[in-house]
Design an enzyme around this catalytic site. Structure first.
Site, PDB file in Angstrom:
ATOM      1  N   CYS A   1       0.850  -1.189   0.000  1.00  0.00           N
ATOM      2  CA  CYS A   1       0.000   0.000   0.000  1.00  0.00           C
ATOM      3  C   CYS A   1       0.889   1.244   0.000  1.00  0.00           C
ATOM      4  O   CYS A   1       1.982   1.237   0.553  1.00  0.00           O
ATOM      5  CB  CYS A   1      -0.891  -0.035   1.241  1.00  0.00           C
ATOM      6  SG  CYS A   1      -1.913   1.418   1.468  1.00  0.00           S
TER       7      CYS A   1
ATOM      8  N   SER B   1       0.615   3.766   1.744  1.00  0.00           N
ATOM      9  CA  SER B   1       0.902   4.248   3.109  1.00  0.00           C
ATOM     10  C   SER B   1       2.171   3.607   3.652  1.00  0.00           C
ATOM     11  O   SER B   1       2.920   4.237   4.387  1.00  0.00           O
ATOM     12  CB  SER B   1      -0.255   3.949   4.052  1.00  0.00           C
ATOM     13  OG  SER B   1      -1.455   4.250   3.427  1.00  0.00           O
TER      14      SER B   1
ATOM     15  N   HIS C   1       4.885   5.683   2.364  1.00  0.00           N
ATOM     16  CA  HIS C   1       5.019   6.959   3.083  1.00  0.00           C
ATOM     17  C   HIS C   1       5.913   6.792   4.313  1.00  0.00           C
ATOM     18  O   HIS C   1       6.734   7.644   4.614  1.00  0.00           O
ATOM     19  CB  HIS C   1       3.653   7.478   3.540  1.00  0.00           C
ATOM     20  CG  HIS C   1       2.781   7.986   2.432  1.00  0.00           C
ATOM     21  ND1 HIS C   1       3.283   8.595   1.318  1.00  0.00           N
ATOM     22  CD2 HIS C   1       1.435   8.000   2.275  1.00  0.00           C
ATOM     23  CE1 HIS C   1       2.285   8.951   0.524  1.00  0.00           C
ATOM     24  NE2 HIS C   1       1.154   8.594   1.084  1.00  0.00           N
TER      25      HIS C   1
ATOM     26  N   HIS D   1      -0.048  -3.739   6.140  1.00  0.00           N
ATOM     27  CA  HIS D   1      -1.307  -3.575   6.871  1.00  0.00           C
ATOM     28  C   HIS D   1      -2.515  -3.920   6.016  1.00  0.00           C
ATOM     29  O   HIS D   1      -3.632  -3.530   6.329  1.00  0.00           O
ATOM     30  CB  HIS D   1      -1.412  -2.134   7.376  1.00  0.00           C
ATOM     31  CG  HIS D   1      -1.426  -1.145   6.252  1.00  0.00           C
ATOM     32  ND1 HIS D   1      -0.283  -0.700   5.643  1.00  0.00           N
ATOM     33  CD2 HIS D   1      -2.447  -0.570   5.593  1.00  0.00           C
ATOM     34  CE1 HIS D   1      -0.611   0.129   4.666  1.00  0.00           C
ATOM     35  NE2 HIS D   1      -1.917   0.220   4.613  1.00  0.00           N
TER      36      HIS D   1
ATOM     37  N   CYS E   1      -7.417  -2.827   3.085  1.00  0.00           N
ATOM     38  CA  CYS E   1      -7.048  -1.402   3.198  1.00  0.00           C
ATOM     39  C   CYS E   1      -7.506  -0.621   1.975  1.00  0.00           C
ATOM     40  O   CYS E   1      -8.366   0.227   2.067  1.00  0.00           O
ATOM     41  CB  CYS E   1      -5.554  -1.201   3.427  1.00  0.00           C
ATOM     42  SG  CYS E   1      -5.131   0.556   3.463  1.00  0.00           S
TER      43      CYS E   1
HETATM   44 ZN    ZN Z   1      -3.060   1.044   3.259  1.00  0.00          ZN
END
Ligand code: ZN
Ligand code: ZN
Length: 362
Positions: free
Chosen positions: A38, A40, A43, A59, A163
């Protein structure tokens, strides 16, 4: 077991030997079968958001229950589950008023660095990420971080729901509550943006405008329900959307997490419209809005994990997939081994993928 560890920001993940203890009373040990990559995660790998390191990221995952703690009655070994970072206590003010994504009980929804669910041969603490840490062959999680799903649902598709899909779909259906016939624009057509477009189609939105610079993604967006596509390279995005809709959209969704596109999301609204910010804007960054636009009741709001009630939403999404309404196959660009995880993130950074997944039994 093997896990991909982030030791330092802007360094590749390293595959290490890691272990988890036996489940505590309300914990569940899961054999991870699939973990999605993902944005994220990226990031955090790039240090745009802080997290104590070293840590096992990941996640967005699905797996099979291996062991349960003494007080767990919700699942049993052999059950297929999807994980969600929106772990909830069920008893705090936010949980009891239906906003479980905003759970404030930090003994259940533990803050970064608080849990002790991962260990290894080194003396330094190995941190769990978002109460999950999916880039590992096993996950030890709270029972309220998982949802049971039907066993005929392919796990690689189920993982995506954990997610990317719930975030995009939920932003449209739960946060913005798009209703039949309303106009929608989605800025950014990665996994989350695609889920927002598909969610808008399921909700019966009238016009659905997909915005991206990648023609392959725009083409896929039309398959998922977009009625119009806008390429920012063809001129000002706000102008293009206003022209298509004679004045603006009722709902815009920003999925990239950028200042410029968040401002565009607000600027492309019709009077009374709502901009929903789904992307993670880098920590500390501010956005600027034209104050006059509030006079016509334009609104802007955040959406966290699609304001989900994942125990309800995710089984519904599985049903939408089974009925051919949610086009999950189209999300997966690559299936990787855990050892190929860094290549997967490099492809994501290059904007080449909608979603790559790690297959643990491959
Ligand atoms: Zn995510
Ligand atoms: Zn709570």
């Amino acid at each position: 077991m093997k896990a991909a560890v982030l030791h330092e920001v802007n360094k590749p993940l390293v595959i290490e030997d890691v272990s988890v203890p036996n489940p505590g009373p309300r914990e569940v040990l899961i054999r991870t079968r699939v973990a999605g990559l993902c944005h994220s995660d990226l990031h955090f790998m790039e240090g745009l958001y802080p997290h104590p390191l070293p840590a096992v990221l990941g996640h967005e995952s699905a797996g099979v229950v291996e062991k349960v703690g003494s007080d767990v009655t919700y699942v049993k070994p052999g059950d297929h589950v999807v994980t969600c970072l929106s772990v909830f206590c069920g008893t705090c003010d936010n949980c009891t008023t239906g906003r479980t994504v905003l759970c404030t009980d930090t003994t259940v929804k533990m803050l970064p660095g608080a849990s002790n669910r991962l260990s290894w041969a080194r003396s330094e603490k190995l941190n769990q990420f978002l109460n999950l840490s999916s880039f590992a062959e096993q996950m030890l999680v709270h029972e309220n971080a998982i949802v049971k799903i039907r066993k005929d649902m392919p796990l690689e598709l189920a993982a995506l729901i954990g997610c990317g899909v719930i975030t995009g779909y939920g932003a449209v259906v739960n946060t913005a509550k798009v209703t039949a016939g309303e106009t929608v624009a989605v800025i950014g057509c990665g996994g989350v943006g695609m889920a927002a477009i598909n969610g808008a189609a399921i909700a019966g939105a009238g016009r659905i405008i997909a915005i991206d610079t990648n023609p392959v993604k725009l083409q896929l967006a039309t398959k998922l329900g977009a009625t119009d596509v806008v390429d920012p390279r063809n001129g000002d995005v706000v102008q293009q959307v206003r022209e298509l809709t004679s004045g603006g959209v009722q709902h815009s969704f920003e999925v990239l997490g950028r200042k410029e596109t968040a401002e565009q999301a607000f600027a492309m609204l019709a009077a009374g419209g709502t901009a929903t910010i789904v992307g993670m804007i880098p920590f500390g960054q501010k956005i600027e809005l034209h104050g006059f636009d509030f006079l016509r009741e334009r609104k802007i709001q955040g959406s966290s994990m699609g304001s989900n009630h994942f125990r309800v939403d995710m089984p519904r999404l599985v049903e939408f997939y089974m009925r051919g309404k949610l086009h999950l196959e189209d999300w997966i660009s690559a299936k990787l081994k855990l050892s190929e995880i860094n290549e997967g993130f490099a492809a994501m950074k290059a904007g080449k993928t909608v979603r790559s997944v790690i297959m643990f039994d491959a």
